[in-house]
Design a protein around this motif. Sequence first.
Motif, mmCIF file in Angstrom:
data_model
loop_
_atom_site.group_PDB
_atom_site.id
_atom_site.type_symbol
_atom_site.label_atom_id
_atom_site.label_comp_id
_atom_site.label_asym_id
_atom_site.label_seq_id
_atom_site.Cartn_x
_atom_site.Cartn_y
_atom_site.Cartn_z
ATOM 1 N N SER A 25 0.813 -1.227 0.000
ATOM 2 C CA SER A 25 0.000 0.000 0.000
ATOM 3 C C SER A 25 0.840 1.266 0.000
ATOM 4 O O SER A 25 0.357 2.335 -0.375
ATOM 5 N N VAL A 26 2.120 1.179 0.433
ATOM 6 C CA VAL A 26 2.938 2.399 0.558
ATOM 7 C C VAL A 26 4.177 2.386 -0.324
ATOM 8 O O VAL A 26 4.915 3.377 -0.348
ATOM 9 N N LYS A 27 4.423 1.315 -1.048
ATOM 10 C CA LYS A 27 5.693 1.200 -1.772
ATOM 11 C C LYS A 27 5.904 2.320 -2.793
ATOM 12 O O LYS A 27 7.041 2.662 -3.110
ATOM 13 N N ASP A 28 4.803 2.911 -3.292
ATOM 14 C CA ASP A 28 4.924 3.951 -4.315
ATOM 15 C C ASP A 28 5.068 5.352 -3.735
ATOM 16 O O ASP A 28 5.274 6.306 -4.496
ATOM 17 N N VAL A 29 4.956 5.492 -2.399
ATOM 18 C CA VAL A 29 4.997 6.842 -1.819
ATOM 19 C C VAL A 29 6.146 7.048 -0.847
ATOM 20 O O VAL A 29 6.416 8.190 -0.462
ATOM 21 N N VAL A 30 6.824 5.977 -0.431
ATOM 22 C CA VAL A 30 7.931 6.133 0.515
ATOM 23 C C VAL A 30 9.255 5.969 -0.213
ATOM 24 O O VAL A 30 9.353 5.270 -1.221
ATOM 25 N N SER A 31 10.279 6.634 0.320
ATOM 26 C CA SER A 31 11.603 6.547 -0.292
ATOM 27 C C SER A 31 12.432 5.414 0.290
ATOM 28 O O SER A 31 13.401 4.961 -0.326
ATOM 29 N N GLU A 32 12.062 4.952 1.473
ATOM 30 C CA GLU A 32 12.755 3.809 2.067
ATOM 31 C C GLU A 32 11.825 3.151 3.087
ATOM 32 O O GLU A 32 10.884 3.776 3.594
ATOM 33 N N MET A 33 12.114 1.875 3.377
ATOM 34 C CA MET A 33 11.366 1.120 4.378
ATOM 35 C C MET A 33 12.345 0.592 5.425
ATOM 36 O O MET A 33 13.312 -0.100 5.085
ATOM 37 N N ILE A 34 12.091 0.945 6.678
ATOM 38 C CA ILE A 34 12.896 0.467 7.797
ATOM 39 C C ILE A 34 12.013 -0.441 8.639
ATOM 40 O O ILE A 34 11.014 0.009 9.219
ATOM 41 N N VAL A 35 12.360 -1.723 8.711
ATOM 42 C CA VAL A 35 11.542 -2.701 9.429
ATOM 43 C C VAL A 35 12.363 -3.270 10.583
ATOM 44 O O VAL A 35 13.387 -3.926 10.369
ATOM 45 N N VAL A 36 11.915 -2.993 11.815
ATOM 46 C CA VAL A 36 12.553 -3.539 13.006
ATOM 47 C C VAL A 36 11.829 -4.831 13.372
ATOM 48 O O VAL A 36 10.630 -4.809 13.687
ATOM 49 N N ASP A 37 12.550 -5.944 13.309
ATOM 50 C CA ASP A 37 11.948 -7.242 13.617
ATOM 51 C C ASP A 37 12.374 -7.678 15.012
ATOM 52 O O ASP A 37 13.564 -7.672 15.344
ATOM 53 N N THR A 38 11.380 -8.061 15.831
ATOM 54 C CA THR A 38 11.655 -8.369 17.240
ATOM 55 C C THR A 38 11.611 -9.867 17.533
ATOM 56 O O THR A 38 11.314 -10.269 18.650
ATOM 57 N N GLY A 39 11.924 -10.677 16.520
ATOM 58 C CA GLY A 39 12.016 -12.116 16.780
ATOM 59 C C GLY A 39 11.080 -12.976 15.973
ATOM 60 O O GLY A 39 10.592 -14.004 16.468
ATOM 61 N N SER A 40 10.849 -12.640 14.726
ATOM 62 C CA SER A 40 9.930 -13.429 13.888
ATOM 63 C C SER A 40 10.485 -14.833 13.650
ATOM 64 O O SER A 40 11.694 -15.025 13.454
ATOM 65 N N GLN A 41 9.566 -15.797 13.627
ATOM 66 C CA GLN A 41 9.934 -17.180 13.335
ATOM 67 C C GLN A 41 9.223 -17.682 12.080
ATOM 68 O O GLN A 41 9.207 -18.883 11.822
ATOM 69 N N ASP A 42 8.631 -16.769 11.337
ATOM 70 C CA ASP A 42 7.966 -17.148 10.090
ATOM 71 C C ASP A 42 8.686 -16.450 8.930
ATOM 72 O O ASP A 42 9.898 -16.210 9.007
ATOM 73 N N GLU A 43 7.985 -16.120 7.866
ATOM 74 C CA GLU A 43 8.617 -15.545 6.678
ATOM 75 C C GLU A 43 8.588 -14.016 6.664
ATOM 76 O O GLU A 43 8.800 -13.399 5.618
ATOM 77 N N THR A 44 8.366 -13.403 7.832
ATOM 78 C CA THR A 44 8.251 -11.948 7.881
ATOM 79 C C THR A 44 9.488 -11.247 7.313
ATOM 80 O O THR A 44 9.372 -10.316 6.499
ATOM 81 N N ILE A 45 10.669 -11.665 7.732
ATOM 82 C CA ILE A 45 11.891 -10.981 7.307
ATOM 83 C C ILE A 45 12.096 -11.102 5.807
ATOM 84 O O ILE A 45 12.412 -10.113 5.125
ATOM 85 N N SER A 46 11.888 -12.291 5.259
ATOM 86 C CA SER A 46 12.084 -12.460 3.817
ATOM 87 C C SER A 46 11.053 -11.660 3.027
ATOM 88 O O SER A 46 11.362 -11.123 1.950
ATOM 89 N N ILE A 47 9.840 -11.551 3.540
ATOM 90 C CA ILE A 47 8.815 -10.742 2.872
ATOM 91 C C ILE A 47 9.228 -9.279 2.875
ATOM 92 O O ILE A 47 9.136 -8.583 1.855
ATOM 93 N N ALA A 48 9.701 -8.778 4.012
ATOM 94 C CA ALA A 48 10.139 -7.387 4.087
ATOM 95 C C ALA A 48 11.270 -7.120 3.099
ATOM 96 O O ALA A 48 11.276 -6.107 2.385
ATOM 97 N N LYS A 49 12.240 -8.036 3.023
ATOM 98 C CA LYS A 49 13.368 -7.854 2.102
ATOM 99 C C LYS A 49 12.921 -7.907 0.649
ATOM 100 O O LYS A 49 13.523 -7.247 -0.210
ATOM 101 N N SER A 50 11.857 -8.652 0.365
ATOM 102 C CA SER A 50 11.365 -8.707 -1.015
ATOM 103 C C SER A 50 10.810 -7.359 -1.470
ATOM 104 O O SER A 50 10.696 -7.117 -2.669
ATOM 105 N N PHE A 51 10.484 -6.491 -0.521
ATOM 106 C CA PHE A 51 10.056 -5.124 -0.837
ATOM 107 C C PHE A 51 11.217 -4.138 -0.729
ATOM 108 O O PHE A 51 11.007 -2.933 -0.671
ATOM 109 N N GLN A 52 12.457 -4.658 -0.697
ATOM 110 C CA GLN A 52 13.669 -3.850 -0.563
ATOM 111 C C GLN A 52 13.713 -3.074 0.756
ATOM 112 O O GLN A 52 14.307 -1.992 0.853
#
Length: 566
Positions: A25-52
């Motif tokens: 929803s925001v990929k076209d309006v933000v210049s960067e994405m900073i995602v702080v992960d606090t211990g995910s054990q699923d595919e959250t991190i890889s999904i975030a990286k797929s959005f650069q």
Amino acid sequence: MKPAGISLCMIVKNEEQALPRCLESVKDVVSEMIVVDTGSQDETISIAKSFQARVIEMQWQDDFARARNLGVDHASGEWILFLDADEELDAGSKEELLTWSGCAEADAYFVRIINHFGDKELNASINPTIRMFRNLPGYRFTGRIHEQIAENIQQVNPEARFVMTDIRVHHYGYQAHIRASKNKTERNLALLKKELEEHPQHSFHLYNIGIEYLQNNQVEEALDAFQQSIRYAHPMANYAHLLYKCEARCYAAMNRLKEAIDSCDRGIALYPDYTDLYHYKGCYQMTLGDFQSAKQSFRKAVHYSEPKGYHTEAGVGSHTTYYLLGLVCETMAQDNEAAQAYLTSFQQHPGALRSLYRMFRLYRKAEKQHELMTLIQKSFQLRLRQQRADIAGVLYRTHCYQALENLTQLWALTDGVDEDEKQALLTIAADCRLLTEPSAGNPESGGPWSEDFFKNGLPNDWLPPLQPSSPKSLSETAKKARILHAQKKYPAYHQFLSLWEEQQRTLEKDFQCDSVLQMVYDLSHNAELHLNRLLRLEPKPELIKSAVLSLPFDEGLPEREGAISV
């Protein structure tokens, strides 16, 4: 000077289901994405990286502000936009967000958070809250839970400018199945109790723990927390107006309605333009039977309309309040005012048909179906086939057969109606004639309205067509029953009802309830017809009128396909 742009900052843990929707929803309006992960054990991190996105991993320390600030520390944009994974920027708000990011004077922006409690926006609250602020060194979050930025910005810059916008962000985390799956209530209560041990007079934490108690049905604990928060909160705090509504809700849940009204009045004294307080006050007055006062409160609510700078709920000050105003006027036998309120409710939210059920029924009871037909042609959008189908469905379910017959015949002659819809409309008109008065029939034709057609019981094509989990089959079943009754084929009608009851016993529970409810509605309408005949003969009709008023009737619930297909 930091490079211009918007930095999205998020904290996440095990959000593989929700995160893609948010980032998309925001990929076209933000210049960067900073995602702080606090211990995910699923595919959250890889999904975030797929959005650069830049992913920063940290150990969770029971402190939301610390995690938020870690993301802000790594952001390079001129603005910080912070969202949760269970949120998404409304597609229609992207341009507005970009426009505001070019404003040189503002320090922070309020956006409208739409908190969805169900699958439809009808069941939602609207909360204006800061979600974008300038990326300046001193601007940092505070609070172990329900972290805040506004107080810190004001401390750093007492002249800071906060701007209210119409940017919309949808939040889905309050839906019951999501809260239960994440144990949010248990986690939040633990963190808030820890905060209150350190800061027992912190009005914002008291407010938030009251909300958690209320959502957990711990009403007495919630009331105590809200009242303590009122004692310590500054009246200009951005949540202070909510305290009086929440206190009133607690009193109402305890059936202390007069005290609930007093809570609303204390809130109105401080926030005289807060629509929700008038709306809730009207609800409590209506429950107490003080309909004249309720009418005045609802009138006040629609006067102030949907508030922009306050937390509110979908429909308050607009279609929901107008619907309740209609109920109050109808109860007071002010049918013209009731009909106008129902019409306004529908016009403000055409997707909600419930107000039309009551409005159309008023016209039918007043024997003004011709006026109703004229009103529909004048005041309703009927250009699309679905719009005509919605109105036809409500007319049918409210037994407005004369208006429906005339309208369907008229629509069948309208330019732009294709042959398929035309035939459907003419079929509806024919059904309406059968539902309005007995057919003369041809004794020699052997057709269904000849005297001998049903003498040996119901033929196969007149058996109830009820099918498990099929709303359309339920509507078809109800239609056949209505036609048999209207045609005065009473032995066949009673046989049909017996077979319908037998079939109901085999249905799944929820659909069985729908079927029973439909049967009750139709039997009630038959009783209404009988009582109306008695009214014409009875010189003292008060008792009969009371009986008519007590009959249940179809208000459009449950929602399903109509018995007619346009």
